[in-house]
Design a protein around this motif. Sequence first.
Motif, PDB file in Angstrom:
ATOM      1  N   ILE A  26       0.843  -1.132  -0.026  1.00  0.00           N
ATOM      2  CA  ILE A  26      -0.056  -0.254   0.059  1.00  0.00           C
ATOM      3  C   ILE A  26       0.937   1.298   0.010  1.00  0.00           C
ATOM      4  CG2 ILE A  26      -1.725   1.301   1.358  1.00  0.00           C
ATOM      5  CD1 ILE A  26      -2.900  -1.311   2.198  1.00  0.00           C
ATOM      6  N   SER A  29       2.638   1.968  -3.373  1.00  0.00           N
ATOM      7  CA  SER A  29       1.543   2.296  -4.486  1.00  0.00           C
ATOM      8  C   SER A  29       1.578   3.564  -4.566  1.00  0.00           C
ATOM      9  CB  SER A  29       0.089   1.648  -4.189  1.00  0.00           C
ATOM     10  OG  SER A  29      -0.382   2.245  -2.963  1.00  0.00           O
ATOM     11  N   ASP A  44      -0.998  10.146  -5.847  1.00  0.00           N
ATOM     12  CA  ASP A  44      -1.742   9.275  -6.547  1.00  0.00           C
ATOM     13  C   ASP A  44      -1.718   9.180  -7.826  1.00  0.00           C
ATOM     14  OD1 ASP A  44      -2.696  11.741  -7.131  1.00  0.00           O
ATOM     15  OD2 ASP A  44      -4.883  11.474  -6.753  1.00  0.00           O
ATOM     16  N   TYR A  47      -2.822   5.657  -9.219  1.00  0.00           N
ATOM     17  CA  TYR A  47      -4.044   5.183  -9.258  1.00  0.00           C
ATOM     18  C   TYR A  47      -4.652   5.935 -10.334  1.00  0.00           C
ATOM     19  CZ  TYR A  47      -3.437   3.067  -4.937  1.00  0.00           C
ATOM     20  OH  TYR A  47      -2.893   1.961  -3.960  1.00  0.00           O
ATOM     21  N   VAL A 264      -3.171  -3.297  -5.026  1.00  0.00           N
ATOM     22  CA  VAL A 264      -4.217  -2.759  -4.196  1.00  0.00           C
ATOM     23  C   VAL A 264      -5.505  -2.506  -4.521  1.00  0.00           C
ATOM     24  CG1 VAL A 264      -4.713  -0.569  -3.017  1.00  0.00           C
ATOM     25  CG2 VAL A 264      -2.300  -1.413  -2.690  1.00  0.00           C
ATOM     26  N   VAL A 265      -5.667  -2.230  -5.904  1.00  0.00           N
ATOM     27  CA  VAL A 265      -7.016  -2.291  -6.527  1.00  0.00           C
ATOM     28  C   VAL A 265      -7.613  -3.947  -6.375  1.00  0.00           C
ATOM     29  CG1 VAL A 265      -8.151  -1.870  -8.843  1.00  0.00           C
ATOM     30  CG2 VAL A 265      -6.531  -0.260  -8.137  1.00  0.00           C
ATOM     31  N   PHE A 267      -6.987  -6.200  -4.603  1.00  0.00           N
ATOM     32  CA  PHE A 267      -7.054  -6.502  -3.010  1.00  0.00           C
ATOM     33  C   PHE A 267      -8.460  -5.993  -2.710  1.00  0.00           C
ATOM     34  CE2 PHE A 267      -6.861  -5.166   1.498  1.00  0.00           C
ATOM     35  CZ  PHE A 267      -6.606  -6.388   1.858  1.00  0.00           C
ATOM     36  N   SER A 268      -8.780  -4.812  -2.847  1.00  0.00           N
ATOM     37  CA  SER A 268      -9.872  -4.161  -2.633  1.00  0.00           C
ATOM     38  C   SER A 268     -11.114  -4.900  -3.317  1.00  0.00           C
ATOM     39  CB  SER A 268      -9.763  -2.620  -3.019  1.00  0.00           C
ATOM     40  OG  SER A 268      -8.782  -1.833  -2.642  1.00  0.00           O
ATOM     41  N   LEU A 269     -11.110  -5.397  -4.424  1.00  0.00           N
ATOM     42  CA  LEU A 269     -11.992  -5.895  -5.054  1.00  0.00           C
ATOM     43  C   LEU A 269     -12.352  -7.146  -4.487  1.00  0.00           C
ATOM     44  CD1 LEU A 269     -11.184  -5.504  -9.007  1.00  0.00           C
ATOM     45  CD2 LEU A 269     -13.092  -4.367  -7.784  1.00  0.00           C
ATOM     46  N   ALA A 271     -11.346  -8.035  -1.236  1.00  0.00           N
ATOM     47  CA  ALA A 271     -12.059  -7.808   0.133  1.00  0.00           C
ATOM     48  C   ALA A 271     -13.609  -7.529   0.078  1.00  0.00           C
ATOM     49  CB  ALA A 271     -11.101  -6.579   0.606  1.00  0.00           C
ATOM     50  N   LEU A 272     -13.995  -6.496  -0.886  1.00  0.00           N
ATOM     51  CA  LEU A 272     -15.345  -6.215  -1.042  1.00  0.00           C
ATOM     52  C   LEU A 272     -16.270  -7.351  -1.116  1.00  0.00           C
ATOM     53  CD1 LEU A 272     -15.152  -2.874  -2.880  1.00  0.00           C
ATOM     54  CD2 LEU A 272     -15.788  -3.146  -0.409  1.00  0.00           C
ATOM     55  N   SER A 274     -15.519 -10.483  -0.482  1.00  0.00           N
ATOM     56  CA  SER A 274     -15.368 -11.655   0.712  1.00  0.00           C
ATOM     57  C   SER A 274     -16.403 -10.958   1.692  1.00  0.00           C
ATOM     58  CB  SER A 274     -13.941 -11.565   0.944  1.00  0.00           C
ATOM     59  OG  SER A 274     -13.226 -12.138   0.154  1.00  0.00           O
TER      60      SER A 274
END
Length: 284
Positions: A26, A29, A44, A47, A264-265, A267-269, A271-272, A274
Motif C-alpha cells: 500500500i 503504491s 496518487d 491510481y 491494491v485495487v 485486493f480491494s475488489l 476484500a469487498l 469476501s
Amino acid sequence: MTPYLFLLPALILLTISAFYPLLAAIGLSFTSYDFVGAIEFVGDRNYRAIWSDRLFWQVLGNSLSYLVLVVPALVTLPLGLAILVNHKLRGMALFRSIYYLPVLVSVVIAAIAWQWIYSETGLLNYVLTSWFGGLVGSSVQIPWLSNPDTAIFAIALVIIWRGLGYYMAIYLAGLQAIPPELYEAAAIDGSDGWRKHWDITLPLMRPYIFLVAIVSTINGLKIFEEVYIMTKGGPANSSKTIIYYLYDQGFTNLELGYACAIAVVLFSLVALLSLGVAGRTKVG
C-alpha cells in the motif's frame, strides 16, 4: 492470557508473511520505484494512471470473463460429482481418487501437458481429425492457444479440470454431514430419486454452495500460472489476467509502484467481494 499466547506464534508468522507485505505494498503504491533508484513519492499518480490505462481495463475484463466461464462450472459440476461419489458402491474410492488427482498435480506440469494437448498437432486435434476428418476432407488443426477467440476458453477448461476434485471434496464433506434419516423421511413423503436432492440436499448444502462460489471467485481473480505457461498472456493480450499484468508491470517493466497500485485495487475488489458474502459462507 493463555489462548492469546497460543495464538501469538501464528500472529507473528502472519505479520511477517502477510500483514507487513500488505502495508508495504500500500505504501509503495504511492511511489515510483524500479528496484534500483531511490523511492520517489508520487501521490496518487499511479491510481490516476490505472484509470486511463486501456490495457488494465482489458485484462480486468479478461479476468471477469474467466470468472463467468469458470465459477458457474465449479459451483455446479463438483456438486453433481459429490452426489455421485457419495454412494457406497464398489470402486467408488478409486473413482474419488481419480477425480481428486488433478488437484495434486503441479500447476506447471498440468499446464505443459495441456499445452501439448492443445497444440495444432496435439492430442485434441488428433481426436477431432479421427472423428470429423472424413467429413471435412482434411485433418483438423484448430489453433486453440494461438487464436484470440479460443485461448481464454481453452485455459478456462484447464482451470475447471484442476478445480473439480478440490471443490468436490468440500461438497462431499457437506453431504456426509446430512443425516440419512432426512432422506428416509423424505422417501416416505414421496420425495425419492433425484427429487430428494432438490428437496433435501440443495437447501442443506446452501452454505457450502456459497463457500465454493466465493472461494472459486477469489481463485478465479488470481489466475496466473496457467496463462504464463500456456499463452504468455497472448495472443494480443486476449488471455492475459490482471495478476499477469501486475507481474509484467512489476518484474518486466520494473514499475514496482504501479504494480503495487494494481495489487491494491485487486485486493480491494477481493476484500469487498469476501465481506459481501462472509455472513452467507458460514458452515455448520
